[in-house]
Design a protein around this motif. Structure first.
Motif, PDB file in Angstrom:
ATOM      1  N   THR A  39      38.380  35.359  49.552  1.00 34.66           N
ATOM      2  CA  THR A  39      37.069  34.752  49.374  1.00 34.66           C
ATOM      3  C   THR A  39      36.457  35.217  48.066  1.00 34.66           C
ATOM      4  N   SER A  40      35.747  34.316  47.392  1.00 32.16           N
ATOM      5  CA  SER A  40      35.023  34.652  46.166  1.00 32.16           C
ATOM      6  C   SER A  40      33.531  34.410  46.372  1.00 32.16           C
ATOM      7  N   VAL A  41      32.727  35.365  45.919  1.00 32.05           N
ATOM      8  CA  VAL A  41      31.273  35.234  46.002  1.00 32.05           C
ATOM      9  C   VAL A  41      30.655  35.720  44.691  1.00 32.05           C
ATOM     10  N   VAL A  42      29.436  35.271  44.441  1.00 32.14           N
ATOM     11  CA  VAL A  42      28.641  35.768  43.316  1.00 32.14           C
ATOM     12  C   VAL A  42      27.376  36.375  43.906  1.00 32.14           C
ATOM     13  N   VAL A  43      27.069  37.600  43.488  1.00 35.54           N
ATOM     14  CA  VAL A  43      25.913  38.324  44.028  1.00 35.54           C
ATOM     15  C   VAL A  43      24.954  38.669  42.892  1.00 35.54           C
ATOM     16  N   TYR A  44      23.717  38.222  43.024  1.00 37.16           N
ATOM     17  CA  TYR A  44      22.666  38.595  42.081  1.00 37.16           C
ATOM     18  C   TYR A  44      21.684  39.496  42.816  1.00 37.16           C
TER      19      TYR A  44
END
Length: 272
Positions: free
Chosen positions: A186-191
């Motif tokens: 799984t790929s995610v982007v976290v800000y």
């Protein structure tokens, strides 16, 4: 199904895209590929995201951050670079900046006085070599032979990449509706929307506490202000797994002033 990737024909991206679709169209930049999928022009896009020698393709990471697309598949392909030219002597070697960097030691050792020219793709560099006898290109050895009646090039050297294990990861993207919870990765982007001592440790512990392995984590500027970052995270679990759901729930709680964007779960395919 038609896919879009970096052109022109003959790029390593093109080789990867042929594992996705029989019909492949081309764009000159990763950003244009992502936009073409996001606006519905194409059902699938194929973008390079990481090389085993030069690391991440930052344009791909940035383009995926806010686009309305999902990652549906990962393709890993070995990279075999060859030096292609009309003659043994030339003044310029042209290729994609990543390819030039992957062959840095070879070029500095064998052609220290030849000027290096970064172009949009490896195939574009090969095209330059067909058009100009003073230019050499770096690309797959199969690209030496012209497919449209143009000038055939000589293969001056093969496997010139600095490491024999050279390989590139490509992500296959589709519209948001094509996203899936299934897959082993799984790929995610976290800000985070914040910055304080221990923040990154808290984010990592959300995965470590559930025995979820992170295969990659990388920070990129958010673009909001200097010193403000977001994180691209790949982890080895599918969104259908309870441990993945629990880890992401914790992350969302930690970044209450920011956001979490899930790009999707997917499987990996190796293409020669």
């Amino acid at each position: 199904m038609e896919a879009v990737t970096l052109g022109p024909a003959g790029t390593y991206s093109h080789r990867a895209a042929r594992a996705v679709a029989d019909d492949v169209a081309f764009r000159e930049s990763v950003t244009a590929i992502v936009e073409a999928v996001a606006d519905g022009t194409y059902e699938r896009g194929v973008v390079p995201v990481e090389n085993s020698i030069e690391g991440s393709v930052t344009e791909s990471l940035d383009a995926l951050t806010n686009a309305d697309v999902s990652v549906v598949r990962e393709i890993v392909t070995p990279i075999r670079h060859a030096l292609l030219a009309q003659a043994e002597t030339f003044d310029v070697v042209a290729s994609h900046s990543q390819a030039l960097a992957q062959c840095r030691d070879y070029l500095e050792r064998e052609y220290p006085d030849v000027r290096q020219e970064a172009v949009a793709s490896t195939a574009r560099g090969v095209e330059r070599a067909r058009e100009d006898p003073t230019v050499a290109g770096i690309g797959h050895p199969a690209n030496a032979e012209s497919m449209d009646g143009g000038v055939d090039l000589r293969v001056l050297a093969e496997d010139i990449q600095d490491k024999s294990s050279n390989a590139t990861r490509f992500l296959v993207i589709g519209p948001e509706s094509a996203g899936s919870d299934a897959g082993g990765k799984t790929s995610v982007v976290v800000y985070p929307g914040a910055n304080y001592p221990g923040l990154l440790l808290e984010l990592l512990e959300a995965f470590a506490d559930r025995d979820v392995n992170l295969s990659r984590i990388e920070s990129r500027p958010s673009g909001e202000r200097l010193g403000d970052y977001l994180f691209h995270i790949d982890f080895e679990a599918g969104l259908y797994e309870q441990r993945a759901q629990a880890a992401l729930s914790d992350v969302e709680s930690i970044v209450g002033n920011g956001w979490v964007r899930v790009l999707g779960s997917y499987d990996t395919e190796h293409v020669v």
